[in-house]
Write a protein that holds these residues in place. Structure first.
Motif, PDB file in Angstrom:
ATOM      1  N   LEU A 198       0.845  -1.185   0.000  1.00 38.37           N
ATOM      2  CA  LEU A 198       0.000   0.000   0.000  1.00 38.37           C
ATOM      3  C   LEU A 198       0.881   1.235   0.000  1.00 38.37           C
ATOM      4  CD1 LEU A 198      -2.464  -1.169   2.801  1.00 38.37           C
ATOM      5  CD2 LEU A 198      -2.875  -1.249   0.338  1.00 38.37           C
ATOM      6  N   VAL A 199       0.570   2.194  -0.850  1.00 40.17           N
ATOM      7  CA  VAL A 199       1.363   3.417  -0.946  1.00 40.17           C
ATOM      8  C   VAL A 199       0.421   4.619  -0.861  1.00 40.17           C
ATOM      9  CG1 VAL A 199       2.965   4.762  -2.323  1.00 40.17           C
ATOM     10  CG2 VAL A 199       3.088   2.260  -2.360  1.00 40.17           C
ATOM     11  N   CYS A 236      -4.496   6.061  -1.676  1.00 40.00           N
ATOM     12  CA  CYS A 236      -3.749   4.865  -1.296  1.00 40.00           C
ATOM     13  C   CYS A 236      -3.874   3.866  -2.431  1.00 40.00           C
ATOM     14  CB  CYS A 236      -4.285   4.295   0.004  1.00 40.00           C
ATOM     15  SG  CYS A 236      -3.592   2.678   0.437  1.00 40.00           S
ATOM     16  N   ALA A 237      -2.755   3.598  -3.079  1.00 40.22           N
ATOM     17  CA  ALA A 237      -2.732   2.629  -4.171  1.00 40.22           C
ATOM     18  C   ALA A 237      -2.286   1.282  -3.626  1.00 40.22           C
ATOM     19  CB  ALA A 237      -1.790   3.105  -5.261  1.00 40.22           C
ATOM     20  N   GLY A 238      -3.055   0.258  -3.933  1.00 38.12           N
ATOM     21  CA  GLY A 238      -2.755  -1.075  -3.434  1.00 38.12           C
ATOM     22  C   GLY A 238      -2.417  -2.048  -4.539  1.00 38.12           C
ATOM     23  N   LYS A 267      -8.871   0.990 -10.220  1.00 41.80           N
ATOM     24  CA  LYS A 267      -7.533   1.577 -10.055  1.00 41.80           C
ATOM     25  C   LYS A 267      -6.822   1.043  -8.812  1.00 41.80           C
ATOM     26  CE  LYS A 267      -8.674   5.923 -12.380  1.00 41.80           C
ATOM     27  NZ  LYS A 267      -8.727   7.411 -12.262  1.00 41.80           N
ATOM     28  N   ASN A 268      -7.448   0.094  -8.108  1.00 42.33           N
ATOM     29  CA  ASN A 268      -6.867  -0.432  -6.863  1.00 42.33           C
ATOM     30  C   ASN A 268      -6.516   0.704  -5.899  1.00 42.33           C
ATOM     31  OD1 ASN A 268      -7.048  -2.986  -7.933  1.00 42.33           O
ATOM     32  ND2 ASN A 268      -4.949  -3.565  -7.447  1.00 42.33           N
ATOM     33  N   ASN A 274      -4.889   1.094   5.372  1.00 44.75           N
ATOM     34  CA  ASN A 274      -4.937  -0.285   5.863  1.00 44.75           C
ATOM     35  C   ASN A 274      -5.786  -1.143   4.944  1.00 44.75           C
ATOM     36  OD1 ASN A 274      -6.873  -2.221   7.662  1.00 44.75           O
ATOM     37  ND2 ASN A 274      -4.759  -2.325   8.346  1.00 44.75           N
ATOM     38  N   ALA A 275      -5.341  -2.363   4.741  1.00 50.72           N
ATOM     39  CA  ALA A 275      -6.130  -3.356   4.002  1.00 50.72           C
ATOM     40  C   ALA A 275      -6.344  -4.563   4.901  1.00 50.72           C
ATOM     41  CB  ALA A 275      -5.417  -3.777   2.721  1.00 50.72           C
TER      42      ALA A 275
END
Length: 120
Positions: free
Chosen positions: A4-5, A22-24, A75-76, A96-97
């Protein structure tokens, strides 16, 4: 493993707005429960908002009506739109995921955090 970013943090004046992203990674992003947490200076990490795979949302009382969590599964990416920011919103914000796989224990993944500072 899920990476995650976060991005979008910065310095903003009281009453202003910011949008965190947040890109996952992972091909099953749409199944994850995504959340935003924050850690104010000298305090513990606290929940800000979550969104399930079905789109159900939950917010901390302190941000209700000001913050909005959303996601774009194509786009995740999960977003946190923050309006009417207050100095007490100053914190490091973490993505958080939460992944539940049947009977297995849930898996928890965190981003590296992005600083949000609300100050005049």
């Amino acid at each position: 493993q899920v990476q995650l970013v976060e991005s979008g943090g910065g310095l903003v004046q009281p009453g202003g707005s910011l949008r965190l992203s947040c890109a996952g990674s992972g091909s099953a992003f749409q199944l994850y429960t995504m959340g935003w947490y924050r850690q104010p200076p000298g305090n513990q990490r606290e929940l800000v908002a979550t969104m399930t795979s079905r789109g159900s949302t939950h917010y901390a009382d302190s941000v209700k009506g000001r913050f909005t969590i959303s996601r774009d599964n194509a786009k995740n990416t999960v977003y946190l739109q923050m309006n009417s920011l207050k100095p007490e919103d100053t914190a490091v914000y973490y993505c958080n995921a939460l992944i539940v796989r049947g009977a297995l224990p849930p898996s928890d993944y965190w981003g590296q955090g992005t600083q949000v500072t609300v100050s005049s």
